[in-house]
Design an enzyme around this catalytic site. Structure first.
Site, short mmCIF file in Angstrom:
data_model
loop_
_atom_site.label_atom_id
_atom_site.label_comp_id
_atom_site.label_asym_id
_atom_site.label_seq_id
_atom_site.Cartn_x
_atom_site.Cartn_y
_atom_site.Cartn_z
NE ARG A 74 -3.31 2.46 2.73
CZ ARG A 74 -3.12 3.05 3.84
NH1 ARG A 74 -2.18 2.82 4.75
NH2 ARG A 74 -3.77 4.28 3.99
CG HIS A 118 -0.56 9.18 4.00
ND1 HIS A 118 -0.39 7.72 4.00
CD2 HIS A 118 -0.06 9.85 4.99
CE1 HIS A 118 -0.08 7.43 5.29
NE2 HIS A 118 0.27 8.60 5.82
CD GLU A 164 -3.79 7.62 10.17
OE1 GLU A 164 -2.93 8.59 10.17
OE2 GLU A 164 -3.20 6.55 10.71
CG ASN A 290 -4.46 3.64 9.08
OD1 ASN A 290 -4.73 2.60 8.24
ND2 ASN A 290 -3.90 4.58 8.81
CE1 TYR A 292 1.08 2.49 13.66
CE2 TYR A 292 -0.89 3.82 12.90
CZ TYR A 292 0.17 3.10 12.68
OH TYR A 292 0.80 3.13 11.18
CD GLU A 350 -1.06 3.98 8.32
OE1 GLU A 350 -0.54 4.48 9.54
OE2 GLU A 350 -1.01 4.84 7.35
O1 IFM Z 1 3.47 7.57 9.95
C1 IFM Z 1 2.09 7.80 10.31
C2 IFM Z 1 1.43 7.44 8.86
O2 IFM Z 1 1.87 8.15 8.04
C3 IFM Z 1 -0.05 7.81 9.24
N1 IFM Z 1 -0.53 6.71 10.32
C4 IFM Z 1 0.50 6.84 11.41
C5 IFM Z 1 1.58 6.44 11.03
C6 IFM Z 1 2.80 6.38 12.49
O3 IFM Z 1 2.52 7.51 13.11
#
Ligand code: IFM
Length: 462
Positions: A74, A118, A164, A290, A292, A350
């Protein structure tokens, strides 16, 4: 569960973070180029001008993807590389670059998955017409998208309009730590609104163009765990999810913002026209998110407009970003999104962890924490699948160390180490582990856990 199509085990990057600006003609300046020039905004004064020099080294990078056994990649397309001023004249060399990249991926048997935006808005649009606050920007984005569909749509079958949007609107206009660095909630809502219109217009162009393939938007959200068993905190956690995931997820599925946001923010939240609503409703073929980390949420009547307060989950190990490691939050988020948005197919676009001070020793980069992070998140995703989530792909962030926006180059997310001075790439232990995971059949590897022998990693990582 599942599908007859092969699961897309992949990795992700974005244009500004890896490309550098060399070759493929001049690319136009974007808002992050400008932001990087403001003293103090980017740790270590990093810029996007060199990063991983991917524009010139993309063939080597596809070879690395091959070495990682990736099934999918991606990447994002830099709008100002293709249309330097955002609208008008094309940079043919820029468009050719993406054409060659896609050819290279296809030749390597790697499924190309393209993100159209992006974060790197052509700066001319920011200067001349207030960027994403202006409704024309959405139309220009749709024109740019149409050019890309036309050129790459014969080979790219998986499209993400905007990555995002929450970060763009919140980070850029409310929190203010991202370009263009504004702190004004009403302007943030206006930006979010135009991003949604841009998404809808691009999807309409894709669908009316009759292209074979699927399209969606790349959401991001933390999962929100209630701070206590009280009903108040449970409700507050739901409101927090709607405020983050629902801000963009609801409009692209239901055609409007969540009621909870409308009643909390009132006139600050713009209205969609009937035509916007029609284009937005069901404007995704899949859910893409995404993930985290996760937060805990408590009810705070009378404070935040939506009466909640959230903070990263406490008492967890954290990554170099300071983000707590909460794999079960991924499971819960995938289930929440799938339940809310029609049980659509899902892509995790992500997920990964940052470390600092990673160095190459004897040809190796040992990153056992990242292997553990990825493995435990794979397991969480698997649990979500067992509970009915139709997960079709998983993209680790990131293929290669890169410019982590305002954090500069110190936070390394890559499966592949990049020496930013010499541009030497070294596959980290986590990359070798992931290659092995994919080779052993991905999900099948959960059922037959083996410890990958990394003792010869130096040899394999080159
Ligand atoms: O690096 C970023 C990415 O560009 C967008 N999502 C989160 C990642 C980590 O912070």
């Amino acid at each position: 569960m599942a599908t007859s199509k092969p699961f897309l085990w992949g990795a992700a990057t974005s244009a500004f973070q890896i490309e550098g600006s060399s070759e493929s003609g001049e690319r136009g300046t974007n808002i992050w180029d400008v932001y990087c020039e403001i003293p103090g905004k980017i740790a270590g004064q990093g810029t996007g001008l060199n990063t991983c020099d991917h524009v010139r080294r993309y063939r080597d990078d596809v070879a690395l993807m091959n070495a990682l056994n990736l099934r999918a990649y991606r990447f994002s397309i830099s709008w100002p590389r293709v249309i330097p001023q955002g609208t008008g004249a094309l940079n043919a060399a820029g468009l050719d670059f993406y054409d060659r990249l896609v050819d290279e991926l296809v030749a390597a048997g790697i499924v190309p998955c393209a993100t159209l935006y992006h974060w790197d808005l052509p700066n001319a649009l920011q200067e001349e017409q207030s960027g994403w606050e202006h409704s024309d920007t959405a139309n220009h984005f749709a024109e740019f998208s149409s050019i890309i569909f036309k050129r790459l749509g014969d080979r790219v079958k998986h499209w993400f309009t905007i990555n995002e949007p929450w970060c763009i609107a919140y980070g850029g206009y409310i929190g203010g730590g991202f370009a263009p660095g504004i702190q004004d909630r009403a302007r943030g809502f206006q930006v979010g609104h135009q991003l949604l219109r841009a998404h809808a217009l691009a999807v309409a162009a894709f669908r009316s163009g009759g292209y074979d393939g699927e399209i969606g938007i790349g959401l991001n959200s933390e999962f929100m765990f209630p701070a206590s068993d009280s009903k108040q905190d449970h409700d507050a956690a739901q409101r927090a999810l709607l405020d983050m995931a629902g801000w963009f997820g609801d409009p692209v599925w239901f055609g409007d913002y969540p009621d909870e946001m409308r009643s909390a923010y009132g006139d600050m939240l713009p209205q969609f026209s009937d035509e916007d609503q029609e284009l937005l409703t069901r404007s995704i073929d899949f859910i893409a998110t995404n993930y985290y980390f996760s937060d805990v949420v408590r009810a705070t009547p009378g404070q935040h407009p939506m009466a909640y307060e959230r903070a990263p989950c406490p008492n967890r190990p954290t990554t170099a970003m300071g983000w707590p490691i909460v794999p079960e939050g991924l499971e819960s988020l995938l289930i929440w999104l799938s339940d809310r948005y029609g049980k659509l197919p899902v892509y995790l676009t992500e997920n990964g962890m940052a470390k600092e001070n990673e160095t190459v020793e004897d040809g190796c980069v040992h990153d056992p924490e990242r292997i553990e992070y990825i493995r435990t998140h794979f397991e969480a995703a698997r649990r979500a699948m067992e509970k009915g989530v139709d997960l079709r792909g998983y993209f680790v962030w990131s293929l290669i160390d890169n410019l982590e926006w305002a954090h500069g180059f110190a936070k390394r997310f890559g499966l592949v180490h990049c020496d930013f001075e010499t541009q030497v790439r070294t596959i980290k232990d986590s990359g070798l582990w992931y290659a092995d995971w994919i080779a052993r059949g991905g999900w099948d590897a959960i059922e037959s856990p083996q410890h990958l022998d990394l003792s010869s990693a130096g040899e394999r990582g080159k």
